[in-house]
Design a protein around this motif. Structure first.
Motif, PDB file in Angstrom:
ATOM      1  N   MET B   1       3.891   6.791   5.321  1.00  0.00           N
ATOM      2  CA  MET B   1       5.086   6.984   5.040  1.00  0.00           C
ATOM      3  C   MET B   1       5.918   5.768   5.503  1.00  0.00           C
ATOM      4  N   LEU B   2       5.628   5.118   6.766  1.00  0.00           N
ATOM      5  CA  LEU B   2       6.452   4.091   7.274  1.00  0.00           C
ATOM      6  C   LEU B   2       5.950   2.657   6.740  1.00  0.00           C
ATOM      7  N   ARG B   3       6.933   1.792   6.021  1.00  0.00           N
ATOM      8  CA  ARG B   3       6.445   0.549   5.745  1.00  0.00           C
ATOM      9  C   ARG B   3       7.322  -0.530   6.056  1.00  0.00           C
ATOM     10  N   ARG B   4       6.916  -1.679   6.073  1.00  0.00           N
ATOM     11  CA  ARG B   4       8.050  -2.855   6.378  1.00  0.00           C
ATOM     12  C   ARG B   4       8.438  -3.620   5.298  1.00  0.00           C
ATOM     13  N   ASN B   5       9.112  -4.579   5.413  1.00  0.00           N
ATOM     14  CA  ASN B   5       9.679  -5.595   4.359  1.00  0.00           C
ATOM     15  C   ASN B   5      11.133  -4.648   3.801  1.00  0.00           C
ATOM     16  N   ASP B   6      11.391  -5.516   2.683  1.00  0.00           N
ATOM     17  CA  ASP B   6      12.749  -4.901   1.788  1.00  0.00           C
ATOM     18  C   ASP B   6      12.600  -3.613   1.123  1.00  0.00           C
ATOM     19  N   PHE B   7      13.513  -2.666   1.438  1.00  0.00           N
ATOM     20  CA  PHE B   7      13.189  -1.338   0.679  1.00  0.00           C
ATOM     21  C   PHE B   7      13.239  -1.571  -0.760  1.00  0.00           C
ATOM     22  N   ILE B   8      14.086  -2.374  -1.351  1.00  0.00           N
ATOM     23  CA  ILE B   8      14.108  -2.340  -2.894  1.00  0.00           C
ATOM     24  C   ILE B   8      12.756  -3.078  -3.335  1.00  0.00           C
ATOM     25  N   GLU B   9      12.348  -3.964  -2.968  1.00  0.00           N
ATOM     26  CA  GLU B   9      11.010  -4.632  -3.119  1.00  0.00           C
ATOM     27  C   GLU B   9      10.083  -3.562  -3.088  1.00  0.00           C
ATOM     28  N   ARG B  10      10.052  -2.580  -2.048  1.00  0.00           N
ATOM     29  CA  ARG B  10       8.968  -1.736  -1.921  1.00  0.00           C
ATOM     30  C   ARG B  10       8.955  -0.701  -2.918  1.00  0.00           C
ATOM     31  N   SER B  11      10.138  -0.112  -3.026  1.00  0.00           N
ATOM     32  CA  SER B  11      10.415   0.889  -4.267  1.00  0.00           C
ATOM     33  C   SER B  11       9.939   0.300  -5.554  1.00  0.00           C
ATOM     34  N   LEU B  12      10.141  -1.333  -5.780  1.00  0.00           N
ATOM     35  CA  LEU B  12       9.976  -1.639  -7.171  1.00  0.00           C
ATOM     36  C   LEU B  12       8.248  -1.795  -7.314  1.00  0.00           C
ATOM     37  N   ALA B  13       7.731  -2.238  -6.061  1.00  0.00           N
ATOM     38  CA  ALA B  13       6.505  -2.416  -6.103  1.00  0.00           C
ATOM     39  C   ALA B  13       5.711  -1.117  -6.332  1.00  0.00           C
ATOM     40  N   GLY B  14       6.084  -0.186  -5.557  1.00  0.00           N
ATOM     41  CA  GLY B  14       5.584   1.335  -5.874  1.00  0.00           C
ATOM     42  C   GLY B  14       5.485   1.854  -7.196  1.00  0.00           C
ATOM     43  N   ALA B  15       6.483   1.724  -7.857  1.00  0.00           N
ATOM     44  CA  ALA B  15       6.596   2.024  -9.222  1.00  0.00           C
ATOM     45  C   ALA B  15       5.753   1.059 -10.192  1.00  0.00           C
ATOM     46  N   LEU B  16       5.674  -0.277 -10.089  1.00  0.00           N
ATOM     47  CA  LEU B  16       4.900  -0.993 -10.632  1.00  0.00           C
ATOM     48  C   LEU B  16       3.603  -0.696 -10.547  1.00  0.00           C
ATOM     49  N   SER B  17       3.045  -0.426  -9.077  1.00  0.00           N
ATOM     50  CA  SER B  17       1.817  -0.416  -8.970  1.00  0.00           C
ATOM     51  C   SER B  17       1.191   0.879  -9.431  1.00  0.00           C
ATOM     52  N   PHE B  18       1.997   2.067  -9.643  1.00  0.00           N
ATOM     53  CA  PHE B  18       1.690   3.131 -10.286  1.00  0.00           C
ATOM     54  C   PHE B  18       1.354   2.933 -11.667  1.00  0.00           C
ATOM     55  N   LEU B  19       2.417   2.348 -12.557  1.00  0.00           N
ATOM     56  CA  LEU B  19       2.246   2.000 -13.708  1.00  0.00           C
ATOM     57  C   LEU B  19       0.911   1.072 -14.127  1.00  0.00           C
ATOM     58  N   LYS B  20       0.805   0.189 -13.254  1.00  0.00           N
ATOM     59  CA  LYS B  20      -0.271  -0.710 -13.231  1.00  0.00           C
ATOM     60  C   LYS B  20      -1.759   0.150 -13.327  1.00  0.00           C
ATOM     61  N   GLU B  21      -1.673   0.833 -12.284  1.00  0.00           N
ATOM     62  CA  GLU B  21      -2.912   1.706 -11.731  1.00  0.00           C
ATOM     63  C   GLU B  21      -2.948   2.551 -13.098  1.00  0.00           C
ATOM     64  N   ALA B  22      -2.183   3.367 -13.659  1.00  0.00           N
ATOM     65  CA  ALA B  22      -2.325   4.003 -14.721  1.00  0.00           C
ATOM     66  C   ALA B  22      -2.837   3.575 -15.694  1.00  0.00           C
ATOM     67  N   VAL B  23      -2.274   2.455 -16.479  1.00  0.00           N
ATOM     68  CA  VAL B  23      -2.682   1.457 -17.374  1.00  0.00           C
ATOM     69  C   VAL B  23      -4.169   1.152 -17.434  1.00  0.00           C
ATOM     70  N   PHE B  24      -4.445   0.658 -15.917  1.00  0.00           N
ATOM     71  CA  PHE B  24      -5.867   0.267 -15.593  1.00  0.00           C
ATOM     72  C   PHE B  24      -6.780   1.436 -15.589  1.00  0.00           C
ATOM     73  N   SER B  25      -6.401   2.525 -15.299  1.00  0.00           N
ATOM     74  CA  SER B  25      -7.349   3.818 -15.312  1.00  0.00           C
ATOM     75  C   SER B  25      -7.610   4.048 -16.746  1.00  0.00           C
ATOM     76  N   ASP B  26      -6.444   3.917 -17.562  1.00  0.00           N
ATOM     77  CA  ASP B  26      -6.768   4.269 -19.076  1.00  0.00           C
ATOM     78  C   ASP B  26      -7.683   3.382 -19.673  1.00  0.00           C
ATOM     79  N   ALA B  27      -7.612   2.125 -19.297  1.00  0.00           N
ATOM     80  CA  ALA B  27      -8.364   1.182 -19.890  1.00  0.00           C
ATOM     81  C   ALA B  27      -9.976   1.332 -19.409  1.00  0.00           C
ATOM     82  N   CYS B  28     -10.191   1.699 -18.100  1.00  0.00           N
ATOM     83  CA  CYS B  28     -11.396   1.983 -17.786  1.00  0.00           C
ATOM     84  C   CYS B  28     -12.080   3.361 -18.421  1.00  0.00           C
ATOM     85  N   ALA B  29     -11.220   4.289 -18.728  1.00  0.00           N
ATOM     86  CA  ALA B  29     -11.482   5.453 -19.378  1.00  0.00           C
ATOM     87  C   ALA B  29     -11.930   5.385 -20.745  1.00  0.00           C
ATOM     88  N   LEU B  30     -11.260   4.173 -21.438  1.00  0.00           N
ATOM     89  CA  LEU B  30     -11.521   4.028 -22.566  1.00  0.00           C
ATOM     90  C   LEU B  30     -12.996   3.104 -22.830  1.00  0.00           C
TER      91      LEU B  30
END
Lengths: 233, 274
Positions: B1-30
């Motif tokens: 729950m606790l993280r360092r660095n810039d909060f906007i960067e962190r939120s952005l990184a969280g959203a992007l990593s979710f999308l990246k992981e979802a796309v990657f998972s779908d690619a593996c599943a195919l």
């Protein structure tokens, strides 16, 4: 707060699935009865909202950031029963698709976050708010206190689950089989961080969101998405 | 729950990593691997059985066997093992390994002494039950997480959620879960755009109190948009024939390979319990 697989023994996992089953059944029955047909997608949207709240990082003094669980906020916006379903769905998606929180621990995680936190937060909010108008400052304070207290109650519940493992599952030679720490360690470890940091993050997020909604769209706090009606009678 | 660095960067990184992981998972599943070829319902049943077996076992040999089986399944499902190990060990098993360290010592787990040593005059003793308990705990967590992750990356997410019906989960839940999953993507896009907009307007340094107000405003705005969206979604559902009761298409097919796999898993389960 998300308990992974392997931390809790089969007895605890099974017990909390058994506890949650009637709660989920009651929630789906009540929500189906009270939710207007045109609000049917709101449950899914609320669940997605509960999921993404955790993506928002809140800056805290010292340069760090943290995120809220958002269960109390979901309860205030959707009502406790719809909030329970929304948080449950978010937890199931996290566990099944992203390995965040255990599959065998879904019952326990839902008990802590979708039941204890949602209901404790909601009723504390209602109690402190009393009959104050929806735009009153008292509701902002109520939301903050509810967020802080409910998260800590949920953390205490998780700590008790961890702490009872050595009592329930230990070999004759003293070897622990699941979480190895008793209540004397698990409770201070879990509550320390939540009382000092995470509870405040939850309180700030819940209170500020209620404050912004009061200012820009107070109706959203009044109607609770159409799922509230049973609680306002 | 606790993280360092810039909060906007962190939120952005969280959203992007979710999308990246979802796309990657779908690619593996195919991919055309072993697990991808199984019926999602049979796969979910057998993986839940594996995870339950992991939960029940007290035998490190069975745990190691199940972990090796999981790696072998990942290999035959064309999952890059380097990626798989990184994805499964970071963060939960490594965190578990870290927190279980005090349980190695006699002050948490008394018992037969294995080794004693001193650090700055403090005498520490590792005990046999402490060590075996810590190994069992970490292996259990790592194996469970590995099975859960493998299930997630070898099954298309939408099919996995739809397959939950096999456990008798009411249609309202399955319907809500499926819809929720779609809206998560939509909300992630909103978060991404909002974070980029905030970042481009706010400069390098923001006082934390102002940062907290920005985050809260974003969450409130997201809810307001969600609520508006509800009306539009409902009208779209009506136009597609929604009559108050959700219905789902059942396009799963169980073949001989699925039955053989299920039978093999069930036979091994019953043998391992005996």
């Amino acid at each position: 707060m998300h308990i992974p697989d392997g931390y809790l023994g089969p007895v605890t996992c099974g017990f909390f699935y058994a506890v949650m089953l009637p709660i989920w059944a009651a929630a789906s029955k009540i929500v189906k009865r009270t939710l207007q047909a045109r609000h049917a997608p709101l449950l899914a949207i609320g669940a997605a909202f509960s999921f993404v709240i955790m993506m928002f990082n809140l800056p805290i003094p010292g340069g760090s950031t943290g995120h809220a669980v958002g269960a109390v906020l979901a309860a205030i916006l959707l009502g406790p029963w719809a909030g329970c379903i929304a948080v449950t769905v978010a937890l199931v998606v996290q566990a099944l698709l992203f390995g965040d929180g255990g599959i065998t621990a879904i019952g326990a995680n839902c008990f802590n976050m979708a039941f204890v936190e949602v209901f404790a937060g909601y009723y504390l909010y209602r109690l402190i708010s009393g009959s104050s108008p929806v735009t009153s400052g008292r509701r902002v304070i109520a939301a903050g206190i509810a967020g802080y207290t409910a998260l800590n109650i949920a953390a205490l519940s998780a700590a008790v689950m961890f702490g009872i493992q050595p009592l329930l599952h230990k070999t004759a030679g003293g070897q622990s089989l699941y979480c190895p720490y008793g209540l004397n360690v698990a409770i201070p470890m879990m509550l320390g961080g939540h009382l000092a940091v995470f509870g405040w993050i939850e309180a700030i997020v819940t209170a500020l969101v209620v404050k912004y909604l009061q200012k820009h769209d107070p109706l959203l706090l009044e109607t609770g998405g159409g799922a509230h009606d049973e609680n306002h009678g | 729950m606790l993280r360092r660095n810039d909060f906007i960067e962190r939120s952005l990184a969280g959203a992007l990593s979710f999308l990246k992981e979802a796309v990657f998972s779908d690619a593996c599943a195919l991919d055309r691997g072993f697990l991808q070829s199984l019926d999602p319902r049979i796969k979910i049943i057998t993986f839940v059985l594996f995870i339950i077996r992991v939960l029940f076992t007290r035998d490190i040999v069975i745990l190691l066997f199940l972990y090796a089986l999981c790696l072998a399944l990942a290999y035959y499902s064309k999952i890059n093992l380097g990626f798989f190990l990184k994805r499964t060990w970071v963060f939960i098993p490594l965190f578990s390994l870290f927190i279980v360290i005090p349980a190695l010592f006699s002050f948490v787990t008394p018992g037969e002494v294995l080794v004693s040593f001193s650090i700055s005059g403090l005498k520490l003793t590792i005990t046999r039950p402490g060590l075996s308990g810590a190994v069992l705990f970490t292996a259990r967590v790592a194996t469970s997480v590995s099975f859960a992750v493998l299930l997630g990356i070898t099954t298309r997410h939408f099919a996995l959620l739809k397959a939950l019906r096999v456990f008798g989960i009411p249609q309202i839940f399955v319907f809500t879960i499926g819809m929720c999953y779609r809206y998560i993507y939509f909300f992630m896009e909103i978060i991404e755009h909002t974070c980029l907009a905030v970042k481009s307007r706010s400069g390098a340094k923001i006082h934390y109190k102002r940062g907290q107000r920005i985050v809260a405003w974003n969450i409130a705005y997201l809810w307001a948009r969600s609520y508006q969206l509800n009306e539009e979604v409902y009208l779209a559902m009506l136009s597609r024939g929604y009559s108050g009761e959700p219905a789902a298409l059942d396009d799963f097919r169980v073949g001989t390979k699925d039955w053989l796999w299920l039978a093999g898993v069930l036979i091994w389960m019953s043998l391992s319990f005996h």
